[in-house]
Structures are given as structure tokens and as C-alpha cells.
Design a protein around this motif. Structure first.
Motif, PDB file in Angstrom:
ATOM      1  N   THR A  48       0.725  -1.141  -0.066  1.00 64.65           N
ATOM      2  CA  THR A  48       0.008  -0.076  -0.090  1.00 64.65           C
ATOM      3  C   THR A  48       1.093   1.175  -0.017  1.00 64.65           C
ATOM      4  O   THR A  48       1.923   1.271   0.891  1.00 64.65           O
ATOM      5  CB  THR A  48      -0.992   0.161   1.264  1.00 64.65           C
ATOM      6  OG1 THR A  48      -1.689  -1.187   1.193  1.00 64.65           O
ATOM      7  CG2 THR A  48      -2.035   1.275   1.235  1.00 64.65           C
ATOM      8  N   VAL A  49       0.697   2.405  -0.689  1.00 65.65           N
ATOM      9  CA  VAL A  49       1.209   3.507  -0.921  1.00 65.65           C
ATOM     10  C   VAL A  49       0.144   4.390  -0.081  1.00 65.65           C
ATOM     11  O   VAL A  49      -0.882   4.729  -0.610  1.00 65.65           O
ATOM     12  CB  VAL A  49       1.279   4.064  -2.328  1.00 65.65           C
ATOM     13  CG1 VAL A  49       2.009   5.466  -2.033  1.00 65.65           C
ATOM     14  CG2 VAL A  49       2.170   3.100  -3.266  1.00 65.65           C
ATOM     15  N   ASN A  50       0.585   4.755   1.095  1.00 62.51           N
ATOM     16  CA  ASN A  50      -0.158   5.651   2.114  1.00 62.51           C
ATOM     17  C   ASN A  50       0.221   6.978   1.809  1.00 62.51           C
ATOM     18  O   ASN A  50       1.381   7.430   2.094  1.00 62.51           O
ATOM     19  CB  ASN A  50      -0.186   5.469   3.473  1.00 62.51           C
ATOM     20  CG  ASN A  50      -0.575   3.887   4.012  1.00 62.51           C
ATOM     21  OD1 ASN A  50      -1.621   3.532   4.381  1.00 62.51           O
ATOM     22  ND2 ASN A  50       0.533   2.824   3.887  1.00 62.51           N
ATOM     23  N   ILE A  51      -0.702   7.839   1.268  1.00 58.58           N
ATOM     24  CA  ILE A  51      -0.154   9.170   1.180  1.00 58.58           C
ATOM     25  C   ILE A  51      -0.749   9.854   2.693  1.00 58.58           C
ATOM     26  O   ILE A  51      -1.947   9.710   3.061  1.00 58.58           O
ATOM     27  CB  ILE A  51      -1.197  10.061   0.034  1.00 58.58           C
ATOM     28  CG1 ILE A  51      -0.984   9.096  -1.183  1.00 58.58           C
ATOM     29  CG2 ILE A  51      -0.940  11.545  -0.070  1.00 58.58           C
ATOM     30  CD1 ILE A  51      -1.938   9.524  -2.391  1.00 58.58           C
ATOM     31  N   LEU A  52       0.282  10.313   3.324  1.00 58.41           N
ATOM     32  CA  LEU A  52       0.098  10.653   4.845  1.00 58.41           C
ATOM     33  C   LEU A  52      -0.400  12.237   4.770  1.00 58.41           C
ATOM     34  O   LEU A  52      -0.291  13.055   3.899  1.00 58.41           O
ATOM     35  CB  LEU A  52       1.533  10.929   5.290  1.00 58.41           C
ATOM     36  CG  LEU A  52       2.339   9.558   5.225  1.00 58.41           C
ATOM     37  CD1 LEU A  52       3.565   9.384   5.772  1.00 58.41           C
ATOM     38  CD2 LEU A  52       1.494   8.187   5.867  1.00 58.41           C
ATOM     39  N   SER A  53      -1.311  12.370   6.028  1.00 62.37           N
ATOM     40  CA  SER A  53      -1.995  13.343   6.131  1.00 62.37           C
ATOM     41  C   SER A  53      -1.015  14.274   7.181  1.00 62.37           C
ATOM     42  O   SER A  53       0.076  13.579   7.543  1.00 62.37           O
ATOM     43  CB  SER A  53      -3.228  13.087   6.723  1.00 62.37           C
ATOM     44  OG  SER A  53      -3.089  12.599   8.177  1.00 62.37           O
ATOM     45  N   GLU A  54      -1.370  15.511   7.167  1.00 65.73           N
ATOM     46  CA  GLU A  54      -0.605  16.510   8.121  1.00 65.73           C
ATOM     47  C   GLU A  54      -0.330  15.832   9.477  1.00 65.73           C
ATOM     48  O   GLU A  54       0.900  16.200   9.988  1.00 65.73           O
ATOM     49  CB  GLU A  54      -1.312  17.779   8.096  1.00 65.73           C
ATOM     50  CG  GLU A  54      -0.801  18.717   8.785  1.00 65.73           C
ATOM     51  CD  GLU A  54      -1.644  20.044   8.415  1.00 65.73           C
ATOM     52  OE1 GLU A  54      -1.048  21.001   8.215  1.00 65.73           O
ATOM     53  OE2 GLU A  54      -2.847  20.132   8.965  1.00 65.73           O
ATOM     54  N   ALA A 104      -4.907   9.224   1.788  1.00 67.21           N
ATOM     55  CA  ALA A 104      -5.380   8.310   0.639  1.00 67.21           C
ATOM     56  C   ALA A 104      -4.456   7.151   0.807  1.00 67.21           C
ATOM     57  O   ALA A 104      -3.483   7.056   1.512  1.00 67.21           O
ATOM     58  CB  ALA A 104      -5.308   9.111  -0.628  1.00 67.21           C
ATOM     59  N   TRP A 105      -5.108   5.983   0.187  1.00 64.47           N
ATOM     60  CA  TRP A 105      -4.209   5.013   0.139  1.00 64.47           C
ATOM     61  C   TRP A 105      -4.440   4.352  -1.146  1.00 64.47           C
ATOM     62  O   TRP A 105      -5.438   4.257  -2.019  1.00 64.47           O
ATOM     63  CB  TRP A 105      -4.381   3.894   1.025  1.00 64.47           C
ATOM     64  CG  TRP A 105      -5.847   3.492   1.240  1.00 64.47           C
ATOM     65  CD1 TRP A 105      -6.768   4.061   2.224  1.00 64.47           C
ATOM     66  CD2 TRP A 105      -6.272   2.239   0.618  1.00 64.47           C
ATOM     67  NE1 TRP A 105      -7.926   3.096   2.019  1.00 64.47           N
ATOM     68  CE2 TRP A 105      -7.563   2.212   1.106  1.00 64.47           C
ATOM     69  CE3 TRP A 105      -5.982   1.480  -0.331  1.00 64.47           C
ATOM     70  CZ2 TRP A 105      -8.640   1.053   0.879  1.00 64.47           C
ATOM     71  CZ3 TRP A 105      -6.735   0.326  -0.813  1.00 64.47           C
ATOM     72  CH2 TRP A 105      -8.057   0.339  -0.293  1.00 64.47           C
ATOM     73  N   ILE A 106      -3.240   3.658  -1.928  1.00 63.41           N
ATOM     74  CA  ILE A 106      -3.438   3.028  -2.975  1.00 63.41           C
ATOM     75  C   ILE A 106      -2.799   1.624  -2.986  1.00 63.41           C
ATOM     76  O   ILE A 106      -1.386   1.424  -2.663  1.00 63.41           O
ATOM     77  CB  ILE A 106      -2.559   3.869  -3.838  1.00 63.41           C
ATOM     78  CG1 ILE A 106      -3.127   5.079  -4.171  1.00 63.41           C
ATOM     79  CG2 ILE A 106      -2.597   3.298  -5.389  1.00 63.41           C
ATOM     80  CD1 ILE A 106      -2.232   6.264  -4.934  1.00 63.41           C
ATOM     81  N   GLU A 107      -3.608   0.617  -3.091  1.00 59.88           N
ATOM     82  CA  GLU A 107      -2.936  -0.604  -2.990  1.00 59.88           C
ATOM     83  C   GLU A 107      -2.469  -1.067  -4.386  1.00 59.88           C
ATOM     84  O   GLU A 107      -3.199  -0.700  -5.358  1.00 59.88           O
ATOM     85  CB  GLU A 107      -3.987  -1.696  -2.615  1.00 59.88           C
ATOM     86  CG  GLU A 107      -3.360  -3.160  -2.521  1.00 59.88           C
ATOM     87  CD  GLU A 107      -4.603  -4.156  -2.346  1.00 59.88           C
ATOM     88  OE1 GLU A 107      -4.780  -4.622  -1.170  1.00 59.88           O
ATOM     89  OE2 GLU A 107      -5.363  -4.627  -3.200  1.00 59.88           O
ATOM     90  N   ALA A 108      -1.347  -1.704  -4.318  1.00 59.91           N
ATOM     91  CA  ALA A 108      -0.496  -1.769  -5.779  1.00 59.91           C
ATOM     92  C   ALA A 108       0.345  -2.936  -5.860  1.00 59.91           C
ATOM     93  O   ALA A 108       0.581  -3.684  -4.648  1.00 59.91           O
ATOM     94  CB  ALA A 108       0.240  -0.608  -6.183  1.00 59.91           C
ATOM     95  N   GLU A 109       0.986  -3.500  -6.810  1.00 60.88           N
ATOM     96  CA  GLU A 109       1.815  -4.620  -7.026  1.00 60.88           C
ATOM     97  C   GLU A 109       2.961  -4.090  -7.951  1.00 60.88           C
ATOM     98  O   GLU A 109       2.474  -3.310  -8.768  1.00 60.88           O
ATOM     99  CB  GLU A 109       1.144  -5.775  -7.436  1.00 60.88           C
ATOM    100  CG  GLU A 109       0.411  -5.764  -8.674  1.00 60.88           C
ATOM    101  CD  GLU A 109      -0.365  -7.008  -9.098  1.00 60.88           C
ATOM    102  OE1 GLU A 109      -0.859  -7.783  -8.114  1.00 60.88           O
ATOM    103  OE2 GLU A 109      -0.821  -7.535 -10.229  1.00 60.88           O
ATOM    104  N   LEU A 110       3.959  -4.739  -7.948  1.00 62.34           N
ATOM    105  CA  LEU A 110       5.143  -4.404  -8.685  1.00 62.34           C
ATOM    106  C   LEU A 110       4.845  -4.400 -10.178  1.00 62.34           C
ATOM    107  O   LEU A 110       4.374  -5.600 -10.510  1.00 62.34           O
ATOM    108  CB  LEU A 110       6.378  -5.164  -8.209  1.00 62.34           C
ATOM    109  CG  LEU A 110       7.636  -4.944  -9.042  1.00 62.34           C
ATOM    110  CD1 LEU A 110       8.176  -3.280  -8.638  1.00 62.34           C
ATOM    111  CD2 LEU A 110       8.814  -5.833  -8.637  1.00 62.34           C
ATOM    112  N   GLU A 111       5.014  -3.490 -10.998  1.00 67.14           N
ATOM    113  CA  GLU A 111       5.140  -3.617 -12.575  1.00 67.14           C
ATOM    114  C   GLU A 111       6.314  -3.633 -13.054  1.00 67.14           C
ATOM    115  O   GLU A 111       6.904  -4.613 -13.954  1.00 67.14           O
ATOM    116  CB  GLU A 111       4.048  -2.584 -12.935  1.00 67.14           C
ATOM    117  CG  GLU A 111       4.146  -2.541 -14.357  1.00 67.14           C
ATOM    118  CD  GLU A 111       3.025  -3.509 -15.163  1.00 67.14           C
ATOM    119  OE1 GLU A 111       2.864  -3.401 -16.233  1.00 67.14           O
ATOM    120  OE2 GLU A 111       2.148  -3.889 -14.113  1.00 67.14           O
ATOM    121  N   ALA A 112       7.254  -2.977 -12.505  1.00 72.81           N
ATOM    122  CA  ALA A 112       8.864  -2.857 -13.096  1.00 72.81           C
ATOM    123  C   ALA A 112       9.721  -2.113 -12.222  1.00 72.81           C
ATOM    124  O   ALA A 112       9.239  -0.995 -11.244  1.00 72.81           O
ATOM    125  CB  ALA A 112       8.784  -2.022 -14.220  1.00 72.81           C
TER     126      ALA A 112
END
Length: 176
Positions: free
Chosen positions: A84-90, A127-135
Motif C-alpha cells: 500500500t502507498v499511504n499518502i500521509l496526512s498532516e 489516501a491509500w493505493i494498493e498496488a503490486e510491482l510492475e517494473a
């Protein structure tokens, strides 16, 4: 897209001072992310903080971030498969500092819940973005990680900003 590099551009330029480069590039305000996963070896949450993050493509849905080539955390996050890429809040500056530190206790006292694939979503993230490795692409002393987005969510919280080597807008010349 073809990459074009001028021979003159590399042959005639003096070496850049890394401290000067860091100072000048620090004038670009960025958000801060925490990249988190479950280490398959220990079954514990692991992660790292980064401020090099960007959207790459909508079709297919891709994002990218940069990690130090010497990172000991990124191989553990990568091994998780999904992260998960967690976009951090203030309000998450302390979380960012804790994840930026070296050591195994990065998640001590940090609240999180699992993403659809089980990766840690930090409580109170913007915000959060669940992802997996592409390259992955080697780039000097860093690795550019391109990731395919699987799930995502955003809130209305204020972002954590990094500017001139400091968190928030307090890095401006007037406040120094």
C-alpha cells in the motif's frame, strides 16, 4: 518514446555538488508517502517513507516511487507481493519519521488496517493505493519502482508536505 541524450550535455558540464543539488531540489514541495506491506518471512508489517511519488498512467493504472538502492526495507515490502502507498496526512509526521528510521520496530504503536489484499493501510492517511510491482528501473543511487494500482481510496484530510528539508510550510525562508 525514444530517449535522446546530447553528448555535449554530459561532456562539457562540471560535476554537480550533491549538497547543492539537494538544496535546490528541496525547493520543490512534495507530499509524503509510506509504502507498506506484510513481510512474508516474519508475517509482520514493514514499510518505508518516501517523497518521490507520482502518477504514471491511467490506462493501465500505474504509479511510481523512488527508493534508495541501499534500502533494506524495500526488499521486504517487495516480497509481500501487494503493498500500500499511504499518502500521509498532516497529522502523520511522527508516523513518517518512524517509518523513515532504520530498524525493525517501525510499526510500534502505529495503527493500521488491512487493504483488500492484506497490506497495511495506515490509520488517518489522506489516501491509500494498493498496488503490486510492475517494473523496477535502476537510476543512480535509487530504484524507480513502477506499480500497478489495484484498489484506492481518498479522504478530505490535509496533506503532509515536505519542503526545504522540513515538514510543512515551515521550511520557508521567512520562518528560518
Amino acid at each position: 518514446m525514444t530517449s535522446i541524450r546530447s553528448e555535449r550535455a554530459t561532456a562539457d558540464l562540471p560535476e554537480l555538488d550533491p549538497a547543492l543539488m539537494r538544496s535546490v531540489l528541496g525547493h520543490f514541495a512534495t507530499g509524503v508517502v509510506a509504502i507498506t506491506g506484510i513481510d512474508p518471512e516474519t508475517e509482520a508489517p514493514t514499510g518505508l517513507a518516501a517523497n518521490s511519488f507520482t502518477s504514471v498512467s491511467l490506462e493501465p493504472p500505474l504509479v511510481a516511487f523512488c527508493v534508495a538502492a541501499t534500502s533494506t526495507s524495500w526488499p521486504r515490502v517487495r516480497a509481500a507481493g501487494h503493498y500500500t502507498v499511504n499518502i500521509l496526512s498532516e497529522a502523520q509526521e511522527p508516523v513518517c519519521r518512524q517509518l523513515a528510521a532504520r530498524g525493525a520496530e517501525k510499526f510500534r504503536g502505529i495503527d493500521w488496517q488491512p487493504s483488500p489484499a492484506g497490506a497495511p493501510i495506515m490509520t488517518d492517511s489522506l489516501a491509500w493505493i494498493e498496488a503490486e510491482l510492475e517494473a523496477e528501473h535502476s537510476a543512480g543511487d535509487h530504484t524507480i519502482v513502477v506499480s500497478r494500482v489495484r484498489h484506492l481510496y481518498a479522504s478530505d484530510l490535509a496533506p503532509l508536505i515536505f519542503f526545504r528539508g522540513r515538514y510543512g510550510i515551515s521550511g520557508s525562508a521567512e520562518s528560518r
